[in-house]
Enzyme design. Structure first.
Site, PDB file in Angstrom:
ATOM      1  N   ASN A  87       0.855  -1.184   0.000  1.00 29.29           N
ATOM      2  CA  ASN A  87       0.000   0.000   0.000  1.00 29.29           C
ATOM      3  C   ASN A  87       0.894   1.239   0.000  1.00 29.29           C
ATOM      4  OD1 ASN A  87      -2.380  -1.570   0.201  1.00 29.29           O
ATOM      5  ND2 ASN A  87      -2.142  -1.733   2.404  1.00 29.29           N
ATOM      6  N   HIS A 100       6.580  -1.560   3.412  1.00 27.48           N
ATOM      7  CA  HIS A 100       6.355  -2.942   3.830  1.00 27.48           C
ATOM      8  C   HIS A 100       5.549  -3.678   2.787  1.00 27.48           C
ATOM      9  CE1 HIS A 100       3.300  -0.288   5.579  1.00 27.48           C
ATOM     10  NE2 HIS A 100       2.425  -1.275   5.433  1.00 27.48           N
ATOM     11  N   HIS A 102       3.039  -6.833   2.235  1.00 31.08           N
ATOM     12  CA  HIS A 102       2.149  -7.803   2.881  1.00 31.08           C
ATOM     13  C   HIS A 102       2.242  -9.115   2.101  1.00 31.08           C
ATOM     14  CE1 HIS A 102      -0.406  -4.751   5.156  1.00 31.08           C
ATOM     15  NE2 HIS A 102       0.112  -3.967   4.223  1.00 31.08           N
TER      16      HIS A 102
HETATM   17  P1  5GP Z   1      -0.546  -0.684   5.843  1.00 29.54           P
HETATM   18  O1  5GP Z   1      -1.976  -0.390   6.175  1.00 29.54           O
HETATM   19  O2  5GP Z   1       0.371   0.471   6.193  1.00 29.54           O
HETATM   20  O3  5GP Z   1      -0.307  -1.181   4.449  1.00 29.54           O
HETATM   21  O4  5GP Z   1      -0.134  -1.900   6.746  1.00 29.54           O
HETATM   22  C1  5GP Z   1       0.275  -1.754   8.058  1.00 29.54           C
HETATM   23  C2  5GP Z   1       0.079  -3.092   8.733  1.00 29.54           C
HETATM   24  O5  5GP Z   1       0.837  -3.087   9.923  1.00 29.54           O
HETATM   25  C3  5GP Z   1      -1.360  -3.382   9.132  1.00 29.54           C
HETATM   26  O6  5GP Z   1      -1.795  -4.577   8.488  1.00 29.54           O
HETATM   27  C4  5GP Z   1      -1.321  -3.506  10.641  1.00 29.54           C
HETATM   28  O7  5GP Z   1      -2.161  -4.518  11.133  1.00 29.54           O
HETATM   29  C5  5GP Z   1       0.153  -3.806  10.904  1.00 29.54           C
HETATM   30  N1  5GP Z   1       0.652  -3.321  12.171  1.00 29.54           N
HETATM   31  C6  5GP Z   1       0.488  -2.079  12.699  1.00 29.54           C
HETATM   32  N2  5GP Z   1       1.103  -1.979  13.878  1.00 29.54           N
HETATM   33  C7  5GP Z   1       1.683  -3.191  14.107  1.00 29.54           C
HETATM   34  C8  5GP Z   1       2.460  -3.701  15.192  1.00 29.54           C
HETATM   35  O8  5GP Z   1       2.766  -3.022  16.182  1.00 29.54           O
HETATM   36  N3  5GP Z   1       2.885  -4.996  15.079  1.00 29.54           N
HETATM   37  C9  5GP Z   1       2.585  -5.777  14.001  1.00 29.54           C
HETATM   38  N4  5GP Z   1       3.048  -7.015  13.993  1.00 29.54           N
HETATM   39  N5  5GP Z   1       1.855  -5.314  12.960  1.00 29.54           N
HETATM   40  C10 5GP Z   1       1.398  -4.028  13.029  1.00 29.54           C
END
Ligand code: 5GP
Length: 114
Positions: A87, A100, A102
């Site tokens: 994303n 990051h 996924h």
């Molecule tokens: P984004 O929405 O930025 O593409 O993805 C961020 C991801 O990081 C989300 O799926 C969320 O659940 C995960 N995430 C956020 N904070 C933490 C954390 O403290 N530990 C872990 N393991 N995942 C996290």
């Protein structure tokens, strides 16, 4: 607005995570809010805020993230298939300002994504 960079704290081990891979360039750990039976995040240790901030100097690093993702997919039993998602920025759904990838799998994944 993108939230604080919690992933730096995971890299520094100041907050816990279920880490399943670490090498000198990247880290992989289970997502805290899994969206599929397998939901792993693969991140570079280098701070790159968004996909938009990737430079030509990062080409080998980004390739490495994909190699690690393919290995983890095998290790995690995703022979039937999986999805890699990055994303980018607010409209792309990014919430953590640290690049990051996924790795999602373990169920049929719909298309198009929301
Ligand atoms: P984004 O929405 O930025 O593409 O993805 C961020 C991801 O990081 C989300 O799926 C969320 O659940 C995960 N995430 C956020 N904070 C933490 C954390 O403290 N530990 C872990 N393991 N995942 C996290």
């Amino acid at each position: 607005m993108l939230a604080d960079n919690v992933f730096l704290k995971i890299i520094d081990k100041t907050i816990p995570a279920k880490i399943i891979h670490e090498d000198e360039r990247c880290l992989a750990f289970h997502d805290i809010g899994p969206k599929a039976p397998v939901h792993v995040l693969i991140i570079p240790k280098k701070v790159i805020r968004t996909h938009d901030d990737i430079g030509t100097e990062d080409a080998e690093l980004i390739g490495h993230l994909h190699v690690v993702a393919a290995k983890l997919a095998k290790d995690l039993g995703l022979a039937a298939g999986y999805r890699l998602v990055i994303n980018c920025k607010e409209q792309g759904g990014q919430t953590v300002p640290h690049l990051h990838m996924h790795l999602l799998g373990g169920r049929d994944l719909g298309w198009p994504p929301g």
